[in-house]
Design an enzyme around this catalytic site. Structure first.
Site, mmCIF file in Angstrom:
data_model
loop_
_atom_site.group_PDB
_atom_site.id
_atom_site.type_symbol
_atom_site.label_atom_id
_atom_site.label_comp_id
_atom_site.label_asym_id
_atom_site.label_seq_id
_atom_site.Cartn_x
_atom_site.Cartn_y
_atom_site.Cartn_z
ATOM 1 N N TYR A 230 34.154 36.729 50.640
ATOM 2 C CA TYR A 230 33.726 36.060 49.409
ATOM 3 C C TYR A 230 33.643 34.574 49.734
ATOM 4 C CZ TYR A 230 35.095 40.350 46.872
ATOM 5 O OH TYR A 230 35.229 41.635 46.430
ATOM 6 N N ASP B 135 41.373 40.525 42.725
ATOM 7 C CA ASP B 135 40.661 41.066 43.878
ATOM 8 C C ASP B 135 40.014 39.922 44.656
ATOM 9 O OD1 ASP B 135 39.088 43.199 45.407
ATOM 10 O OD2 ASP B 135 37.504 41.944 44.563
#
Length: 124
Positions: free
Chosen positions: A55, A50
């Protein structure tokens, strides 16, 4: 590692997935360590990874996790054919603006993500 179908006509993936966010946010490990972690996860049989463009440590770093996963997968000596990388479309692309604007923004986002994640096979 146990597997489960990702969907009715989709491949099977490991019952456990690996989320890459800690490898790219503030306090993240150095790149060599992060790639080592990803390789260890893959060696353990995890096939569902994922990621997301957010991020990262901030605007200057958008896409860090996707680039990190791409680099790790390219260097991993194992069989990548069964590895599935999942990402997300930002919520604001879905709810803001006209329908045509949302579709255009989603397409642009998807193309940007694919450019950060050069692989041999892609499904969008």
């Amino acid at each position: 590692m146990r597997t489960r179908p990702l969907g009715p006509r989709a491949p099977a993936v490991s019952a456990l997935g690996f989320g890459g966010m800690p490898l790219s946010i503030v306090g993240r490990p150095d790149e060599a360590t992060a790639i080592g972690i990803i390789h260890a996860v893959l060696d353990a049989g995890v096939t569902l990874l994922d990621t997301a463009d957010v991020y990262c440590e901030g605007e200057h770093d958008v896409g860090h996790n996707e680039r990190l996963f791409a680099k790790a997968l390219a260097a991993w000596p194992g069989d990548r054919s069964g590895v599935i990388v999942a990402t997300k479309i930002p919520f604001m692309l879905i709810v803001c603006g006209s329908r045509s604007n949302r579709m255009e923004n989603t397409e642009t986002f998807t193309q940007d993500m694919l450019m950060r994640f050069p692989t041999t096979e892609k499904e969008t």
